[in-house]
Design a protein around this motif. Structure first.
Motif, PDB file in Angstrom:
ATOM      1  N   LYS A  46       1.053  -1.288  -0.050  1.00 54.03           N
ATOM      2  CA  LYS A  46      -0.156  -0.197   0.247  1.00 54.03           C
ATOM      3  C   LYS A  46       0.837   0.837  -0.214  1.00 54.03           C
ATOM      4  O   LYS A  46       0.445   1.379  -0.576  1.00 54.03           O
ATOM      5  CB  LYS A  46      -1.100   0.073   1.555  1.00 54.03           C
ATOM      6  CG  LYS A  46      -1.724   0.971   1.175  1.00 54.03           C
ATOM      7  CD  LYS A  46      -2.588   1.188   2.372  1.00 54.03           C
ATOM      8  CE  LYS A  46      -4.923   1.828   2.245  1.00 54.03           C
ATOM      9  NZ  LYS A  46      -4.655   2.074   0.759  1.00 54.03           N
ATOM     10  N   SER A 255      -9.361  11.714   5.088  1.00 56.41           N
ATOM     11  CA  SER A 255     -10.656  10.760   4.820  1.00 56.41           C
ATOM     12  C   SER A 255      -9.909   9.836   3.388  1.00 56.41           C
ATOM     13  O   SER A 255     -10.414   9.373   2.353  1.00 56.41           O
ATOM     14  CB  SER A 255     -11.791  11.693   4.607  1.00 56.41           C
ATOM     15  OG  SER A 255     -11.028  12.759   3.652  1.00 56.41           O
ATOM     16  N   ARG A 256      -9.293  11.164   3.011  1.00 56.73           N
ATOM     17  CA  ARG A 256      -8.430  10.682   1.515  1.00 56.73           C
ATOM     18  C   ARG A 256      -7.375   9.799   0.857  1.00 56.73           C
ATOM     19  O   ARG A 256      -6.660   9.161   1.982  1.00 56.73           O
ATOM     20  CB  ARG A 256      -7.952  12.575   0.657  1.00 56.73           C
ATOM     21  CG  ARG A 256      -8.391  13.421   0.173  1.00 56.73           C
ATOM     22  CD  ARG A 256      -7.817  14.382  -0.131  1.00 56.73           C
ATOM     23  NE  ARG A 256      -7.207  14.863   0.877  1.00 56.73           N
ATOM     24  CZ  ARG A 256      -6.712  16.269   0.758  1.00 56.73           C
ATOM     25  NH1 ARG A 256      -5.932  16.769  -0.809  1.00 56.73           N
ATOM     26  NH2 ARG A 256      -5.394  16.928   1.886  1.00 56.73           N
ATOM     27  N   GLU A 257      -7.371   8.718   0.362  1.00 59.65           N
ATOM     28  CA  GLU A 257      -6.688   7.251   0.442  1.00 59.65           C
ATOM     29  C   GLU A 257      -5.368   7.706   0.152  1.00 59.65           C
ATOM     30  O   GLU A 257      -4.480   7.459   0.383  1.00 59.65           O
ATOM     31  CB  GLU A 257      -7.265   6.664  -0.871  1.00 59.65           C
ATOM     32  CG  GLU A 257      -7.127   5.345  -1.402  1.00 59.65           C
ATOM     33  CD  GLU A 257      -7.162   4.501  -0.043  1.00 59.65           C
ATOM     34  OE1 GLU A 257      -6.318   3.192   0.249  1.00 59.65           O
ATOM     35  OE2 GLU A 257      -7.944   4.633   0.629  1.00 59.65           O
ATOM     36  N   HIS A 260      -3.548   7.852   3.361  1.00 60.19           N
ATOM     37  CA  HIS A 260      -4.183   6.671   4.367  1.00 60.19           C
ATOM     38  C   HIS A 260      -2.226   6.123   3.162  1.00 60.19           C
ATOM     39  O   HIS A 260      -1.819   4.792   3.823  1.00 60.19           O
ATOM     40  CB  HIS A 260      -4.739   5.336   3.712  1.00 60.19           C
ATOM     41  CG  HIS A 260      -6.160   6.515   3.803  1.00 60.19           C
ATOM     42  ND1 HIS A 260      -7.641   5.849   3.906  1.00 60.19           N
ATOM     43  CD2 HIS A 260      -6.494   6.911   4.813  1.00 60.19           C
ATOM     44  CE1 HIS A 260      -8.189   6.225   4.923  1.00 60.19           C
ATOM     45  NE2 HIS A 260      -7.637   7.188   5.057  1.00 60.19           N
ATOM     46  N   ASP A 261      -2.037   5.482   2.188  1.00 63.58           N
ATOM     47  CA  ASP A 261      -0.553   5.841   1.462  1.00 63.58           C
ATOM     48  C   ASP A 261       0.631   5.587   1.911  1.00 63.58           C
ATOM     49  O   ASP A 261       1.209   5.517   2.394  1.00 63.58           O
ATOM     50  CB  ASP A 261      -1.105   5.613  -0.363  1.00 63.58           C
ATOM     51  CG  ASP A 261      -2.309   4.616  -0.999  1.00 63.58           C
ATOM     52  OD1 ASP A 261      -2.521   4.255  -0.241  1.00 63.58           O
ATOM     53  OD2 ASP A 261      -2.103   5.368  -1.914  1.00 63.58           O
TER      54      ASP A 261
END
Length: 292
Positions: A46, A255-257, A260-261
């Motif tokens: 990820k 909230s943005r992906e 997370h990465d």
């Protein structure tokens, strides 16, 4: 299994209880390793797109995750963990020497100290955060600084350092001490020149494990007011700070992906820091074993 071993088992009879227990242990180990490999594989996969120099060269950014980095958190972690080692390792090792070599265990206060050390090792980390906030940050007026975080984490891992160091000292054979006394050495000379060098491998392993736990702690530092957005590198003991676990927590909360990465890449960076610390401990241990 060789033919000879089979014949011996046939003669003696197979202990099916022992065999079942060994199989159960191997199964548990396989399950644990499988979960660990799966977790590491997921995190690396990820965060692979962000495992580049931007991660440790750039400062965090709220609006542009593609340019954000963990420079401030990385250096903040190095500051906090380095100062934690400076505070807790000498205190823990000297405390272990006193309890193992000098303390009279018939005295009630020595037994009370040992009982408290064993109990403190099992206290949740959030309790240390409350202690650091109420006593160190507010009582002593140090605020939310690198020094406050380091003192709090030192209190958190100090029982682990003491227990590991005591076990390492206790493992030194008594013949070494007796030989040193027989040659006319004093008690302190025996401890300094014979016992401690022999106990260094165990002490190094226990100390690095304790510091590795401190490096991964986020709960007490969040309670102390560690910031999730810091766009500067700490420049002193009374500077503001953030650390990698807090930065990861902040990015995961977005909230943005893309964040997370970025958090997955920061997890890999934190693992590399911990692996480096453990590698140093292994090097010190092996070097000490070869010397002694």
């Amino acid at each position: 299994m060789t033919a000879t071993q089979r014949r011996l088992l046939a003669r003696r009879g197979v202990n099916w209880g022992d065999l079942a227990f060994k199989l159960l242990l191997r199964l548990c180990l396989a399950v644990a390793v499988a979960f660990l490999v799966t977790l590491l594989g997921y995190v690396v996969h990820k965060g692979w797109s962000r495992l580049d120099p931007r991660l440790w060269e750039n400062f965090p950014s709220i609006r542009r995750p593609e340019r954000a980095g963990a420079r401030s958190a990385l250096f903040g972690s190095l500051w906090v963990i380095g100062l934690t080692a400076v505070i807790c390792l000498p205190v823990g090792i000297l405390g272990a020497i006193y309890l193992e070599e000098y303390a009279d265990h018939r005295r009630w206060y020595n037994r009370l100290i040992e009982l408290n050390i064993a109990n403190l090792a099992a206290i949740p980390s959030i309790v240390y955060g409350i202690l650091g906030l109420g006593v160190i940050a507010r009582g002593f007026g140090l605020g939310t600084t690198v020094l406050t975080a380091s003192i709090t984490l030192s209190l958190l891992v100090l029982p682990i350092v003491i227990i590991a160091s005591r076990e390492a000292i206790r493992a030194v054979p008594g013949e070494i001490r007796n030989a040193s006394y027989g040659l006319g050495a004093t008690k302190w000379q025996t401890i300094w020149r014979q016992v401690l060098p022999s106990a260094v491998p165990g002490m190094a392993t226990g100390s690095i494990l304790a510091l590795s736990r401190a490096a991964g702690e986020a709960a007490p530092l969040l309670l102390l007011g560690g910031l999730t957005y810091v766009a500067y590198v700490p420049d002193g003991l009374l500077s503001g700070y953030t650390v990698l676990p807090i930065q990861i927590y902040g990015w995961i909360s977005q909230s943005r992906e893309a964040f997370h990465d970025l958090a997955s890449a920061a997890i890999v960076l934190l693992l590399l820091v911990i692996i480096t610390m453990n590698s140093i401990a292994i090097y010190v241990r092996n070097r000490s074993q070869k010397r002694w």
